[in-house]
Motif scaffolding. Structure first.
Motif, mmCIF file in Angstrom:
data_model
loop_
_atom_site.group_PDB
_atom_site.id
_atom_site.type_symbol
_atom_site.label_atom_id
_atom_site.label_comp_id
_atom_site.label_asym_id
_atom_site.label_seq_id
_atom_site.Cartn_x
_atom_site.Cartn_y
_atom_site.Cartn_z
ATOM 1 N N UNK A 214 5.896 -2.874 15.427
ATOM 2 C CA UNK A 214 4.987 -2.079 16.245
ATOM 3 C C UNK A 214 3.743 -1.693 15.444
ATOM 4 N N UNK A 215 3.936 -1.346 14.170
ATOM 5 C CA UNK A 215 2.811 -1.005 13.319
ATOM 6 C C UNK A 215 1.883 -2.196 13.141
ATOM 7 N N UNK A 216 2.456 -3.372 13.071
ATOM 8 C CA UNK A 216 1.650 -4.572 12.847
ATOM 9 C C UNK A 216 0.738 -4.884 14.032
ATOM 10 N N UNK A 217 1.057 -4.345 15.190
ATOM 11 C CA UNK A 217 0.193 -4.550 16.361
ATOM 12 C C UNK A 217 -1.155 -3.860 16.177
ATOM 13 N N UNK A 218 -1.209 -2.887 15.266
ATOM 14 C CA UNK A 218 -2.448 -2.152 15.021
ATOM 15 C C UNK A 218 -3.328 -2.836 13.990
ATOM 16 N N UNK A 219 -2.789 -3.848 13.287
ATOM 17 C CA UNK A 219 -3.563 -4.557 12.278
ATOM 18 C C UNK A 219 -2.669 -5.217 11.250
ATOM 19 N N UNK A 220 -3.287 -5.827 10.251
ATOM 20 C CA UNK A 220 -2.544 -6.496 9.191
ATOM 21 C C UNK A 220 -1.835 -5.462 8.320
ATOM 22 N N UNK A 221 -0.521 -5.656 8.076
ATOM 23 C CA UNK A 221 0.282 -4.719 7.307
ATOM 24 C C UNK A 221 0.648 -5.333 5.960
ATOM 25 N N UNK A 222 0.440 -4.585 4.899
ATOM 26 C CA UNK A 222 0.894 -4.960 3.561
ATOM 27 C C UNK A 222 1.961 -3.955 3.149
ATOM 28 N N UNK A 223 3.097 -4.449 2.662
ATOM 29 C CA UNK A 223 4.247 -3.596 2.385
ATOM 30 C C UNK A 223 4.480 -3.430 0.891
ATOM 31 N N UNK A 224 4.638 -2.182 0.446
ATOM 32 C CA UNK A 224 4.958 -1.859 -0.942
ATOM 33 C C UNK A 224 6.437 -1.513 -1.053
ATOM 34 N N UNK A 225 7.163 -2.169 -1.973
ATOM 35 C CA UNK A 225 8.564 -1.840 -2.239
ATOM 36 C C UNK A 225 8.625 -1.023 -3.520
ATOM 37 N N UNK A 226 9.135 0.200 -3.436
ATOM 38 C CA UNK A 226 9.189 1.108 -4.580
ATOM 39 C C UNK A 226 10.535 1.012 -5.291
ATOM 40 N N UNK A 227 10.486 0.943 -6.618
ATOM 41 C CA UNK A 227 11.689 1.039 -7.447
ATOM 42 C C UNK A 227 11.315 1.786 -8.725
ATOM 43 N N UNK A 228 12.319 2.195 -9.493
ATOM 44 C CA UNK A 228 12.014 2.983 -10.691
ATOM 45 C C UNK A 228 11.608 2.110 -11.878
ATOM 46 N N UNK A 229 12.375 1.047 -12.173
ATOM 47 C CA UNK A 229 12.094 0.225 -13.359
ATOM 48 C C UNK A 229 12.039 -1.251 -12.970
ATOM 49 N N UNK A 230 11.007 -1.930 -13.429
ATOM 50 C CA UNK A 230 10.908 -3.384 -13.289
ATOM 51 C C UNK A 230 11.327 -3.988 -14.621
ATOM 52 N N UNK A 231 12.424 -4.754 -14.604
ATOM 53 C CA UNK A 231 12.893 -5.403 -15.833
ATOM 54 C C UNK A 231 12.674 -6.909 -15.719
ATOM 55 N N UNK A 232 13.517 -7.591 -14.984
ATOM 56 C CA UNK A 232 13.319 -9.038 -14.771
ATOM 57 C C UNK A 232 12.691 -9.335 -13.414
#
Length: 235
Positions: A191-209
């Protein structure tokens, strides 16, 4: 009283200091934060030469950016918050993600897109152990600071053991099939994408590999055609 500088308490060391700032840190703790200011790997956001990205056959996220280097000070800070339940650090951890968000915007300055936020979920077992999901709390605080919508898009399909002491190969194997998409939340994203192009951020605490982030991105991209980015507190 009006002329006397306000006294605040540093959320890391507990010392009092004069004045206020966004992170609620004294000058000593603030100057010790190992911010990532220069990115050497355009994919994972590492601050030094990276070999993991060259070895990954498929990358389902566009790129990742992290706020700080995972040095001993940051390791202890995360342990206090994540494992010892020091939730007074929650505003600090979330606010620090704004630095990583700024790094994203510097390489993806799309003014005509809608940025949305989700996070890496915990299994029910791990959630019962800790009482909260640190990635969720960081995501919600980032979303509040940046005025972005946040979606609980992913769910753990099965419990996995802690990743911190596993090899890269074991991490990759362990993460396969660990996540599924919540259909009800997916519909909200559509539904949000109907308003325009959506870019999604995935949050995590530590990036290792990057195995956790990549598995999350693969599942999301298999369900909906949107660009997915990683945004982690530390690298």
């Amino acid at each position: 009283m009006l002329l006397t500088p306000r006294r605040s308490q540093c959320v890391i060391c507990g010392r009092e200091y004069h004045g206020t700032n966004v992170l609620n840190l004294c000058a000593a703790c603030s100057s010790s934060i190992p911010w990532i200011r220069e990115v050497k790997c355009p994919v994972c956001g590492r601050y030094e030469p990276c070999y993991d990205c060259d070895r990954r056959s498929d990358t389902f996220f566009v790129h990742n950016r992290s706020a700080v280097k995972y040095d001993p000070m940051m390791k202890e800070l995360l342990a206090s918050y994540k494992y010892r339940g020091n939730e007074r650090l929650r505003p600090l951890m979330g606010a620090m993600l704004m630095h990583a968000y700024a790094l994203h915007k510097s390489v993806a300055p799309h003014n005509d897109v809608i940025w949305a936020v989700t996070y890496v979920p915990l299994s029910e077992t791990r959630l019962m152990e800790r009482g909260f999901n640190q990635a969720q709390q960081m995501a919600e605080h980032l979303a509040e600071c940046a005025k972005l919508p946040v979606f609980p898009l992913l769910r753990r399909a099965r419990h996995t053991d802690k990743q911190s002491f596993k090899s890269r190969g074991d991490r990759l194997h362990d993460m396969r099939g660990a996540f599924i998409v919540e259909e009800s939340t997916l519909q909200q994203l559509r539904e949000l994408r109907k308003r325009g192009s959506v870019h999604l951020l995935i949050v995590d605490d530590v990036y290792t590999t990057g195995s956790t982030l990549n598995q999350c991105a693969e599942v999301i991209c298999g369900a909906i055609d949107i660009p997915v980015y990683g945004i982690c507190w530390s690298r």
